[in-house]
Scaffold this active site. Structure first.
Site, mmCIF file in Angstrom:
data_model
loop_
_atom_site.group_PDB
_atom_site.id
_atom_site.type_symbol
_atom_site.label_atom_id
_atom_site.label_comp_id
_atom_site.label_asym_id
_atom_site.label_seq_id
_atom_site.Cartn_x
_atom_site.Cartn_y
_atom_site.Cartn_z
ATOM 1 N N LYS A 16 62.076 32.779 40.288
ATOM 2 C CA LYS A 16 63.076 31.734 39.532
ATOM 3 C C LYS A 16 64.633 32.344 39.562
ATOM 4 C CE LYS A 16 63.595 32.469 34.992
ATOM 5 N NZ LYS A 16 64.784 32.665 34.355
ATOM 6 N N ASN A 17 64.843 33.526 39.240
ATOM 7 C CA ASN A 17 66.041 34.076 39.146
ATOM 8 C C ASN A 17 66.802 34.313 40.666
ATOM 9 O OD1 ASN A 17 65.987 33.984 36.393
ATOM 10 N ND2 ASN A 17 65.334 36.241 35.932
ATOM 11 N N CYS A 110 72.280 32.537 23.687
ATOM 12 C CA CYS A 110 70.726 32.098 23.901
ATOM 13 C C CYS A 110 70.023 32.895 22.757
ATOM 14 C CB CYS A 110 70.208 32.049 25.323
ATOM 15 S SG CYS A 110 69.609 33.670 25.658
ATOM 16 N N ARG A 115 75.457 36.634 25.424
ATOM 17 C CA ARG A 115 75.731 36.084 26.694
ATOM 18 C C ARG A 115 76.958 35.755 27.165
ATOM 19 N NH1 ARG A 115 70.195 34.803 28.719
ATOM 20 N NH2 ARG A 115 70.811 35.505 30.522
ATOM 21 N N ASP A 302 63.198 42.064 31.648
ATOM 22 C CA ASP A 302 62.212 40.854 31.550
ATOM 23 C C ASP A 302 60.884 41.233 31.556
ATOM 24 O OD1 ASP A 302 64.377 39.006 33.973
ATOM 25 O OD2 ASP A 302 64.678 39.414 31.721
ATOM 26 N N ARG A 394 59.588 27.433 31.467
ATOM 27 C CA ARG A 394 60.856 27.799 32.073
ATOM 28 C C ARG A 394 60.720 28.741 33.000
ATOM 29 N NH1 ARG A 394 65.969 28.707 28.176
ATOM 30 N NH2 ARG A 394 66.818 28.666 30.423
HETATM 31 C C1 EPZ Z 1 70.002 37.582 34.787
HETATM 32 O O1 EPZ Z 1 70.917 37.215 33.568
HETATM 33 C C2 EPZ Z 1 68.745 37.029 34.637
HETATM 34 N N1 EPZ Z 1 68.799 35.613 34.675
HETATM 35 C C3 EPZ Z 1 68.026 37.720 33.308
HETATM 36 O O2 EPZ Z 1 66.614 36.923 33.325
HETATM 37 C C4 EPZ Z 1 67.883 39.043 33.174
HETATM 38 O O3 EPZ Z 1 67.380 39.446 31.986
HETATM 39 C C5 EPZ Z 1 69.347 39.629 33.479
HETATM 40 O O4 EPZ Z 1 69.984 39.088 34.847
HETATM 41 C C6 EPZ Z 1 69.181 41.181 33.680
HETATM 42 O O5 EPZ Z 1 68.560 41.535 34.408
HETATM 43 C C7 EPZ Z 1 69.140 34.893 35.967
HETATM 44 O O6 EPZ Z 1 69.070 35.566 36.996
HETATM 45 C C8 EPZ Z 1 69.068 33.487 35.651
HETATM 46 P P1 EPZ Z 1 73.628 40.226 33.054
HETATM 47 P P2 EPZ Z 1 72.282 37.518 33.525
HETATM 48 O O7 EPZ Z 1 74.930 39.188 33.361
HETATM 49 O O8 EPZ Z 1 72.902 37.255 34.790
HETATM 50 C C9 EPZ Z 1 76.148 41.312 29.437
HETATM 51 C C10 EPZ Z 1 64.557 35.890 32.568
HETATM 52 O O9 EPZ Z 1 63.825 36.230 31.532
HETATM 53 N N2 EPZ Z 1 77.329 40.693 29.918
HETATM 54 O O10 EPZ Z 1 73.154 41.187 33.971
HETATM 55 O O11 EPZ Z 1 73.018 36.596 32.544
HETATM 56 C C11 EPZ Z 1 75.121 40.462 28.953
HETATM 57 O O12 EPZ Z 1 75.405 39.657 27.643
HETATM 58 C C12 EPZ Z 1 66.385 36.122 32.361
HETATM 59 O O13 EPZ Z 1 64.347 35.389 33.425
HETATM 60 C C13 EPZ Z 1 78.567 40.634 29.515
HETATM 61 O O14 EPZ Z 1 78.798 41.355 28.380
HETATM 62 O O15 EPZ Z 1 72.258 38.930 33.177
HETATM 63 C C14 EPZ Z 1 73.954 41.105 28.760
HETATM 64 O O16 EPZ Z 1 73.864 41.754 27.508
HETATM 65 C C15 EPZ Z 1 66.580 36.402 31.009
HETATM 66 N N3 EPZ Z 1 79.440 40.234 30.161
HETATM 67 C C16 EPZ Z 1 74.068 42.096 29.862
HETATM 68 O O17 EPZ Z 1 75.482 41.965 30.325
HETATM 69 C C17 EPZ Z 1 79.541 39.367 31.304
HETATM 70 O O18 EPZ Z 1 80.387 38.803 31.621
HETATM 71 C C18 EPZ Z 1 73.114 41.744 31.187
HETATM 72 O O19 EPZ Z 1 73.775 40.411 31.608
HETATM 73 C C19 EPZ Z 1 78.062 39.166 31.689
HETATM 74 C C20 EPZ Z 1 76.986 39.814 31.127
#
Ligand code: EPZ
Length: 418
Positions: A16-17, A110, A115, A302, A394
């Site tokens: 998915k991701n 969410c 996020r 995850d 999802r």
């Molecule tokens: C991706 O989300 C995945 N989603 C998530 O999977 C996964 O949990 C996550 O990476 C971590 O591995 C998809 O790929 C669609 P991040 P993403 O940016 O890109 C903070 C699932 O269950 N952050 O690495 O949104 C953020 O709030 C989903 O399949 C900032 O602060 O993850 C979080 O606490 C859930 N500022 C942390 O970093 C930013 O600009 C990690 O987020 C961006 C992120």
């Protein structure tokens, strides 16, 4: 109905991701892009609707989709779709670098956290974009007459998966070289880079914490295979462990699962590589273990909920610490309804193993929590009824059919009234 051992084999679907980011990546090319091994999930359909709303022609086949974004419009992606799917924000990089202007609604928080997207925005600003956020919409435009983003050195304060993907895609058509330092190293990043390179991009270093992208003028058509879903695979490995079963998980990439396999073996369930793409679970006595979620190659957030379900019946005291998302322990309350012994303090959960869970009606709060409750139900005494399956759909393709294929007593109740 729980307490049935499983047997046989299960085939893992596309990731998915990876598929979500690569679907956004098809916007980088004004020619045909064919994606194979596409998972059949509601999130993928929503991303398809977002792309179609931006003028992309899409043809769906069983597990292959064809995309053509020759008529890509720099119009605002519809909020009602973006609000359903955070990953749709990933279109901002490709649209901006292709058209020089982009408008994408802020995705908002969410169930698992606020996020924010400031790392995405800061990366685009470093490449010469003018970015304003008004009325919940991120408006980005390229300064100067060339209309092309400029290569830049970007250090990420946190190895965010999404920010790395946004910047990497934007840099593929930029003027000059971009270097992303402290980049995310998840397998999905490598898959996205390989996809872009298959269209003629020049990306190196994906999978390490320093990615170099030499911008090119234009990208060409491609026919690309999405990697297997390591989180779906990890979920089935835990299904084997929690039911003390020997099962085969096929169409997996062993290397993507090293942190998960290491933790399972520590808990008492060995996982052996039967073949290049086949893993076998060897069940054993389950014992406690501590888990701390971290960016890859650390333990994946995850998989945290699924492992917590496993630790609820593992002998001894475990400490599970969630460091990636600030609100990802909501499955605890539901596991406690099934007799689990868990105390939460801040972003940690202290789990004391109990001999057996008991079946109960429970409510899923997010995608991975829903999977954890299904796993707990497989091990529990009696009947468990999991509600909130819109979360499960999802990210898991045909979960109950796949579990039925392994001999689980599980079925989806249509129109269930508690
Ligand atoms: C991706 O989300 C995945 N989603 C998530 O999977 C996964 O949990 C996550 O990476 C971590 O591995 C998809 O790929 C669609 P991040 P993403 O940016 O890109 C903070 C699932 O269950 N952050 O690495 O949104 C953020 O709030 C989903 O399949 C900032 O602060 O993850 C979080 O606490 C859930 N500022 C942390 O970093 C930013 O600009 C990690 O987020 C961006 C992120």
């Amino acid at each position: 109905m729980g307490r049935n051992s499983l047997k046989g084999q299960v085939k893992i679907s596309g990731a998915k991701n990876s598929a979500l980011a690569i679907m956004a990546g098809t916007l980088l090319c004004d020619d045909d892009c064919r994606l194979n091994n596409m998972p059949c999930l509601s999130d993928i359909n929503t991303m398809g609707l977002v792309l179609a709303s931006l003028g992309v022609k899409i043809k769906k086949m069983t597990s292959s989709w064809e995309f053509n974004s020759r008529n890509l419009k720099a119009e605002k992606a519809p909020y009602d779709l973006v609000s359903q799917l955070r990953a749709s924000f990933f279109v901002i990089g490709p649209i901006l670098t292709r058209l020089g202007v982009a408008q994408v609604p802020l995705p908002g928080g969410c169930a698992i956290g606020s996020r924010p997207v400031e790392l995405h925005v800061r990366g685009l600003q470093a490449m010469g974009a003018n970015v304003t956020i008004e009325h919940g919409v991120v408006n980005a435009s390229v300064k100067g007459s060339s209309g092309r983003l400029k290569g830049a050195n970007i250090f990420l304060d946190y190895p965010s998966v999404g920010a790395t993907e946004t910047i990497m895609m934007a840099a593929t058509l930029a003027d000059g070289v971009t270097v992303i330092e402290n980049a995310a190293k998840e397998p999905e990043i490598v898959d996205l880079a390989n996809f872009c390179n298959s269209m003629g991009a020049k990306i190196s270093g994906a999978g390490t914490d320093s990615i170099v992208i030499k911008g090119v003028e234009r990208l060409h058509s491609t026919d690309y295979e999405i990697i297997p879903d390591r989180i779906e695979a990890g979920t089935f490995l835990v299904a084997g462990a929690i039911t003390h079963s020997e099962i085969l998980v096929t169409s997996v990439n062993h290397d993507h699962l090293i942190p998960v396999i290491a933790k399972l073996s520590e808990i008492g369930c060995k996982v052996i590589q039967e073949d290049k793409n086949i893993l076998r679970t060897i069940p054993g006595e389950l014992r406690a273990s501590d888990i701390e979620t971290l960016p890859h190659p650390g333990f994946p957030t995850d998989m945290q909920a699924q492992f917590m379900a496993l630790l609820t019946i593992s002998e001894g005291n475990s400490l599970v610490t969630e460091t990636v998302f600030e609100n990802r322990l909501r499955h605890v309350a539901e596991l406690k309804r099934m007799g689990a012994n868990i105390k939460v303090k801040g972003n940690s959960a202290h789990v004391v193993g109990v001999p057996m869970l008991s079946g109960a009606p429970v409510m899923a709060t997010d995608l991975r929590a829903s999977a954890a409750l299904v796993l707990a139900g497989l091990a529990a005494d009696g009947k468990t009824i999991v509600q909130g399956l819109q979360h499960l759909d999802r990210g898991y393709q045909d979960l109950e059919q796949k579990l039925q294929g392994l001999g689980a007593k599980i079925q989806r109740l249509q129109d269930y009234q508690p």
